[in-house]
Design a protein around this motif. Structure first.
Motif, PDB file in Angstrom:
ATOM      1  N   LEU A   1      54.352  49.671  34.708  1.00 49.86           N
ATOM      2  CA  LEU A   1      55.250  49.021  35.675  1.00 49.86           C
ATOM      3  C   LEU A   1      56.121  47.960  35.016  1.00 49.86           C
ATOM      4  CD1 LEU A   1      52.974  48.782  38.836  1.00 49.86           C
ATOM      5  CD2 LEU A   1      54.820  50.405  38.372  1.00 49.86           C
ATOM      6  N   GLY A   2      55.550  47.184  34.111  1.00 45.15           N
ATOM      7  CA  GLY A   2      56.339  46.189  33.388  1.00 45.15           C
ATOM      8  C   GLY A   2      57.414  46.826  32.529  1.00 45.15           C
TER       9      GLY A   2
ATOM     10  N   TRP B   1      53.530  42.509  28.661  1.00 48.73           N
ATOM     11  CA  TRP B   1      54.900  41.999  28.765  1.00 48.73           C
ATOM     12  C   TRP B   1      54.965  40.527  29.126  1.00 48.73           C
ATOM     13  CZ3 TRP B   1      57.199  45.684  26.473  1.00 48.73           C
ATOM     14  CH2 TRP B   1      56.803  47.006  26.672  1.00 48.73           C
ATOM     15  N   THR B   2      53.859  39.907  29.463  1.00 48.88           N
ATOM     16  CA  THR B   2      53.846  38.569  30.044  1.00 48.88           C
ATOM     17  C   THR B   2      54.571  37.527  29.206  1.00 48.88           C
ATOM     18  OG1 THR B   2      51.779  39.117  31.156  1.00 48.88           O
ATOM     19  CG2 THR B   2      52.344  36.790  31.021  1.00 48.88           C
TER      20      THR B   2
ATOM     21  N   VAL C   1      44.559  49.806  35.848  1.00 51.03           N
ATOM     22  CA  VAL C   1      44.600  48.358  35.593  1.00 51.03           C
ATOM     23  C   VAL C   1      45.630  48.091  34.490  1.00 51.03           C
ATOM     24  CG1 VAL C   1      43.243  46.273  35.104  1.00 51.03           C
ATOM     25  CG2 VAL C   1      42.160  48.180  36.300  1.00 51.03           C
ATOM     26  N   CYS C   2      45.191  48.047  33.246  1.00 52.39           N
ATOM     27  CA  CYS C   2      46.083  47.676  32.146  1.00 52.39           C
ATOM     28  C   CYS C   2      47.166  48.713  31.859  1.00 52.39           C
ATOM     29  CB  CYS C   2      45.270  47.374  30.893  1.00 52.39           C
ATOM     30  SG  CYS C   2      44.227  45.910  31.069  1.00 52.39           S
TER      31      CYS C   2
ATOM     32  N   ALA D   1      49.715  48.228  34.637  1.00 50.91           N
ATOM     33  CA  ALA D   1      50.492  46.999  34.396  1.00 50.91           C
ATOM     34  C   ALA D   1      51.512  47.209  33.279  1.00 50.91           C
ATOM     35  CB  ALA D   1      49.560  45.835  34.056  1.00 50.91           C
ATOM     36  N   ALA D   2      51.109  47.910  32.224  1.00 50.53           N
ATOM     37  CA  ALA D   2      52.024  48.169  31.109  1.00 50.53           C
ATOM     38  C   ALA D   2      53.174  49.069  31.546  1.00 50.53           C
ATOM     39  CB  ALA D   2      51.265  48.809  29.945  1.00 50.53           C
TER      40      ALA D   2
ATOM     41  N   THR E   1      46.329  39.040  29.266  1.00 49.52           N
ATOM     42  CA  THR E   1      46.345  39.523  30.647  1.00 49.52           C
ATOM     43  C   THR E   1      46.446  41.046  30.629  1.00 49.52           C
ATOM     44  OG1 THR E   1      48.749  39.344  30.810  1.00 49.52           O
ATOM     45  CG2 THR E   1      47.463  37.408  31.485  1.00 49.52           C
ATOM     46  N   TYR E   2      46.458  41.653  31.796  1.00 44.75           N
ATOM     47  CA  TYR E   2      46.553  43.107  31.879  1.00 44.75           C
ATOM     48  C   TYR E   2      47.837  43.631  31.247  1.00 44.75           C
ATOM     49  CZ  TYR E   2      43.045  42.443  35.606  1.00 44.75           C
ATOM     50  OH  TYR E   2      41.948  42.090  36.340  1.00 44.75           O
ATOM     51  N   SER E   3      48.918  42.916  31.463  1.00 47.58           N
ATOM     52  CA  SER E   3      50.234  43.368  31.020  1.00 47.58           C
ATOM     53  C   SER E   3      50.548  42.899  29.601  1.00 47.58           C
ATOM     54  CB  SER E   3      51.312  42.822  31.965  1.00 47.58           C
ATOM     55  OG  SER E   3      52.590  43.115  31.449  1.00 47.58           O
TER      56      SER E   3
END
Length: 190
Positions: free
Chosen positions: A139-140, A106-107, A132-133, A136-137, A102-104
């Motif tokens: 913010l996570g 951290w999932t 995008v990625c 996501a990285a 996925t983009y993150s």
């Protein structure tokens, strides 16, 4: 900055080559990224965005996403499309690769567990795509409590407006948790 790692997001052949996901100015960020990763390969973690082999293998809206982008599944792409771009590939090892679906990154929690074991408290972010990625990285990572340094001349996007909006958002709304620096500013501080 106490214990840091360079998290380089998705600098892969499928984004730098002429594919439907081509990021035209990714090649302009390659030299600054290679400079940081080359100085600190043992502190660099490269993420790779790995699509499924078929859209029906993904849950929920990811299934619809890959129906739209069926040509970008691993069942259709040449295997070397998933590789890191050549100048970065030679840095592994000691650099590490972390694959994500996925983009993150951290999932599934795996990357966070590794960084916790290594007592990492700060992440230096480069790569693509900013809106995008990379977003996501970042913010996570903020959610998990990491301090963030975004290398503003080492992130890129296929959408200039999205790139600028993401950087503005991160700078204005997350200034306590994140910091913007140029590659040279970062390297001078190390």
């Amino acid at each position: 900055m106490k214990i840091w790692r360079h998290l380089c997001i998705d600098m892969q052949c499928m984004f730098i080559e002429q594919t439907p996901w081509h990021v035209p100015w990714m090649s302009r960020t390659l030299d600054p990224i290679a400079e940081v990763a080359g100085r600190f390969p043992e502190r660099t973690i490269f993420t790779r965005f790995i699509p499924p082999s078929r859209s029906d293998l993904m849950p929920g809206k990811w299934r619809d996403y890959y129906k739209k982008w069926e040509m970008m599944t691993t069942g259709r792409l040449p295997a070397d499309s998933m590789l890191l771009v050549a100048p970065l590939r030679r840095l592994v090892p000691p650099g590490r690769i972390f694959d994500k679906l996925t983009y993150s990154p951290w999932t599934d929690g795996h990357l966070h567990r590794i960084l916790v074991r290594e007592n990492v408290d700060t992440l230096v972010i480069s790569g693509g795509e900013t809106d995008v990625c990379v977003l996501a990285a970042v913010l996570g990572a903020i959610e998990l409590g990491y301090g963030i340094i975004i290398l503003k001349d080492a992130v890129c996007s296929g959408d200039d407006d999205g790139h600028e909006a993401a950087l503005t958002l991160l700078e204005r709304r997350f200034s306590v948790q994140s910091n913007m620096m140029s590659v040279q500013e970062f390297l001078s501080a190390c």
